[in-house]
Design an enzyme around this catalytic site. Sequence first.
Site, PDB file in Angstrom:
ATOM      1  CG  HIS A 182       3.249 -56.598 -23.104  1.00 23.76           C
ATOM      2  ND1 HIS A 182       2.220 -57.513 -23.232  1.00 23.76           N
ATOM      3  CD2 HIS A 182       2.724 -55.543 -22.444  1.00 23.76           C
ATOM      4  CE1 HIS A 182       1.127 -57.028 -22.678  1.00 23.76           C
ATOM      5  NE2 HIS A 182       1.407 -55.843 -22.187  1.00 23.76           N
ATOM      6  CB  CYS A 282       2.141 -64.046 -23.635  1.00 23.03           C
ATOM      7  SG  CYS A 282       2.937 -62.617 -24.386  1.00 23.03           S
TER       8      CYS A 282
END
Length: 289
Positions: A182, A282
């Site tokens: 990511h 996150c």
Amino acid sequence: MTIIDTRTRLAPYSTTRRQARTRHYVMCAPTHFAVEYAINPWMDPTVPVDAERATMQWDLLRHAFLGLGHRVDVISPVAGQPDMVFAANGGLTVGGRSYGARFRHSQREDEAEAFADFLRAQGLDVTEPTHVNEGEGDFLALRSMILAGTGFRTSLEAHIEAAGAVDRPVVSLELVDPRFYHLDTAIAVLDDGGGDSPADIAYFPGAFSAHSRRTLRELFPDAVKVSELDALVLGLNAVSDGLNVVLPVAAIEFAETLRSRGYVTVPVELGELLKSGGSVKCCTMELHA
């Protein structure tokens, strides 16, 4: 060691006056957190997870944000969704407009509807995605643009769709190292440019293709370039309000560099959640003004 030329990079920032801006975050308690499958290189279902410790670490992160004066809303966790604690992946919200998530892996697909429903309940206009994307995992909002990752979880088509949904230009960046699956594991937004200071980022060059590294150099010539050592403790998976940078405690040299540039570091320990490949950012969705 942090890769930075102290002669040309640190000196201009040593007297910079950083300013915090109050933020609105969304988090999800790790009530159902576990490592039951492997969908990134960090995950190993044979390694035990201490659920009680994970909850304690998550709650300390939440209180760190509250202690800095930020608003934190908590979405109800959904049974059977052990990765829902990673709230950043649930969508992208800018200026009252949201772009929903559409997860790459079937194990997480039920999270998308839960986050979309939550955002609508906040009065936000949510665009349902037709292309695969994982929210703020791969979309990092600056005041002037969205930095968008592709290569592992989010499609290029989603970049175009997101630009229309939130009405902000998108800069596509290609990730090439699966450990940094990511964008929010490879770039930290230190200052989004929404105050008196220009936008400021930190990144790990090795996570990106050659043309994306060139793009980052051109857009952010004074960015912090973080070492692989700090990147591998997910040091870049950080959250900043423009002054205070909440980051993993193990990112020691990165923290030193941040302090030299006028930031205040707030180290936290999220070792249990790291077992699933996630850390501070996150766990944190931001509803950007």
